[in-house]
Design a protein around this motif. Structure first.
Motif, short mmCIF file in Angstrom:
data_model
loop_
_atom_site.label_atom_id
_atom_site.label_comp_id
_atom_site.label_asym_id
_atom_site.label_seq_id
_atom_site.Cartn_x
_atom_site.Cartn_y
_atom_site.Cartn_z
N MET A 1 0.84 -1.18 0.00
CA MET A 1 0.00 0.00 0.00
C MET A 1 0.89 1.24 0.00
SD MET A 1 -3.10 0.96 2.53
CE MET A 1 -2.32 1.54 4.01
N GLU A 2 0.77 2.03 -1.05
CA GLU A 2 1.59 3.22 -1.19
C GLU A 2 0.85 4.43 -0.63
OE1 GLU A 2 3.53 5.59 -4.88
OE2 GLU A 2 3.59 3.41 -4.92
N LYS A 3 1.57 5.24 0.14
CA LYS A 3 0.98 6.43 0.75
C LYS A 3 1.15 7.62 -0.19
CE LYS A 3 0.73 4.68 5.08
NZ LYS A 3 -0.45 4.24 5.64
N GLU A 4 0.06 8.35 -0.38
CA GLU A 4 0.10 9.56 -1.19
C GLU A 4 0.35 10.75 -0.27
OE1 GLU A 4 -0.11 9.67 -4.44
OE2 GLU A 4 -0.66 7.60 -4.79
N LEU A 5 1.21 11.67 -0.69
CA LEU A 5 1.56 12.82 0.12
C LEU A 5 0.94 14.10 -0.44
CD1 LEU A 5 5.35 12.10 0.72
CD2 LEU A 5 3.44 11.64 2.25
N LEU A 6 0.47 14.95 0.47
CA LEU A 6 -0.06 16.26 0.11
C LEU A 6 1.03 17.29 0.39
CD1 LEU A 6 -2.35 18.20 -0.68
CD2 LEU A 6 -3.07 18.17 1.72
N ASN A 7 1.42 18.04 -0.62
CA ASN A 7 2.46 19.06 -0.49
C ASN A 7 1.89 20.29 0.20
OD1 ASN A 7 4.43 20.99 -0.81
ND2 ASN A 7 4.74 20.61 -2.98
N LEU A 8 2.44 20.63 1.38
CA LEU A 8 2.01 21.81 2.14
C LEU A 8 2.85 23.03 1.82
CD1 LEU A 8 1.45 20.15 5.61
CD2 LEU A 8 -0.25 20.64 3.86
N PHE A 10 7.07 24.49 0.70
CA PHE A 10 8.39 24.66 1.30
C PHE A 10 8.97 23.35 1.81
CE2 PHE A 10 5.87 28.52 1.91
CZ PHE A 10 6.56 29.36 1.05
N GLY A 11 8.72 22.27 1.08
CA GLY A 11 9.29 20.97 1.42
C GLY A 11 8.54 20.19 2.47
N SER A 12 7.39 20.68 2.91
CA SER A 12 6.61 19.98 3.93
C SER A 12 5.46 19.21 3.28
CB SER A 12 6.02 20.98 4.93
OG SER A 12 7.05 21.69 5.57
N THR A 13 5.24 18.00 3.76
CA THR A 13 4.15 17.17 3.24
C THR A 13 3.43 16.49 4.39
OG1 THR A 13 5.64 15.29 2.97
CG2 THR A 13 5.32 16.68 1.04
N VAL A 14 2.24 15.99 4.10
CA VAL A 14 1.46 15.21 5.06
C VAL A 14 0.83 14.06 4.27
CG1 VAL A 14 -0.65 16.59 4.80
CG2 VAL A 14 -0.28 15.33 6.91
N VAL A 15 0.63 12.92 4.93
CA VAL A 15 -0.02 11.79 4.27
C VAL A 15 -1.47 12.18 3.98
CG1 VAL A 15 -0.71 9.37 4.50
CG2 VAL A 15 1.50 10.13 5.40
N ALA A 16 -1.85 12.18 2.72
CA ALA A 16 -3.16 12.67 2.30
C ALA A 16 -4.31 11.90 2.95
CB ALA A 16 -3.28 12.61 0.78
N GLN A 17 -4.13 10.61 3.18
CA GLN A 17 -5.21 9.81 3.77
C GLN A 17 -5.49 10.20 5.22
OE1 GLN A 17 -2.64 8.62 2.03
NE2 GLN A 17 -3.52 7.51 0.30
N ARG A 18 -4.58 10.91 5.87
CA ARG A 18 -4.75 11.33 7.26
C ARG A 18 -5.46 12.68 7.39
NH1 ARG A 18 -1.15 8.69 10.92
NH2 ARG A 18 -2.66 9.45 12.41
N VAL A 19 -5.62 13.41 6.28
CA VAL A 19 -6.22 14.74 6.30
C VAL A 19 -7.74 14.62 6.49
CG1 VAL A 19 -6.67 16.83 4.94
CG2 VAL A 19 -4.41 15.76 4.90
N ARG A 76 -4.80 20.75 -4.59
CA ARG A 76 -3.74 19.74 -4.56
C ARG A 76 -4.26 18.44 -3.98
NH1 ARG A 76 1.59 23.05 -2.33
NH2 ARG A 76 1.69 24.52 -4.05
N PHE A 77 -5.10 18.54 -2.94
CA PHE A 77 -5.66 17.35 -2.30
C PHE A 77 -6.51 16.56 -3.29
CE2 PHE A 77 -8.90 15.21 0.30
CZ PHE A 77 -8.08 14.47 1.13
N LEU A 78 -7.29 17.27 -4.09
CA LEU A 78 -8.14 16.60 -5.07
C LEU A 78 -7.32 15.89 -6.15
CD1 LEU A 78 -10.96 19.25 -5.57
CD2 LEU A 78 -11.12 17.06 -4.36
N LEU A 79 -6.12 16.38 -6.41
CA LEU A 79 -5.27 15.79 -7.45
C LEU A 79 -4.38 14.66 -6.95
CD1 LEU A 79 -4.18 19.04 -9.33
CD2 LEU A 79 -5.89 17.35 -10.03
N VAL A 80 -4.33 14.45 -5.63
CA VAL A 80 -3.49 13.39 -5.06
C VAL A 80 -3.94 12.04 -5.61
CG1 VAL A 80 -2.94 12.13 -2.94
CG2 VAL A 80 -2.87 14.62 -2.96
N GLY A 81 -2.99 11.29 -6.11
CA GLY A 81 -3.30 9.95 -6.61
C GLY A 81 -3.73 9.91 -8.06
N LYS A 82 -3.98 11.08 -8.68
CA LYS A 82 -4.37 11.11 -10.08
C LYS A 82 -3.12 11.19 -10.95
CE LYS A 82 -8.91 13.18 -9.73
NZ LYS A 82 -9.79 14.22 -10.23
#
Length: 88
Positions: A1-8, A10-19, A76-82
């Motif tokens: 299972m690959e985790k998709e990251l949401l770019n916040l 300046f180099g910061s990201t969060v796992v999109a599934q946790r948002v 950006r969140f809507l585009l994660v995984g596309k």
């Protein structure tokens, strides 16, 4: 299972599934949410010294501050995984 990251930004990201939600920080309730998270040590400042333009709440109840506009993060969140070549 690959985790998709949401770019916040300046180099910061969060796992999109946790948002859970992306909020604009302008209103009094959002300021209270930020202050409560700071007091409870659940606040993560990813603004790199810039003005806070969005707040991201995760499923672990952490609040992440971002210098990127809430609308931009939402897009950006809507585009994660596309596929980047895929049109909406």
């Amino acid at each position: 299972m690959e985790k998709e990251l949401l770019n916040l930004g300046f180099g910061s990201t969060v796992v999109a599934q946790r948002v859970v939600t992306i909020l604009a920080p302008n209103s009094s309730p959002m300021k209270r949410l930020k202050d409560e998270a700071r007091e409870e040590r659940r606040l993560i400042d990813a603004t790199h010294g810039r003005k806070t333009r969005a707040m991201v709440v995760t499923d672990s109840n952490h609040v992440i501050l971002s210098a990127i506009q809430a609308e931009t993060l939402s897009q950006r969140f809507l585009l994660v995984g596309k596929d980047p070549k895929e049109k909406e």
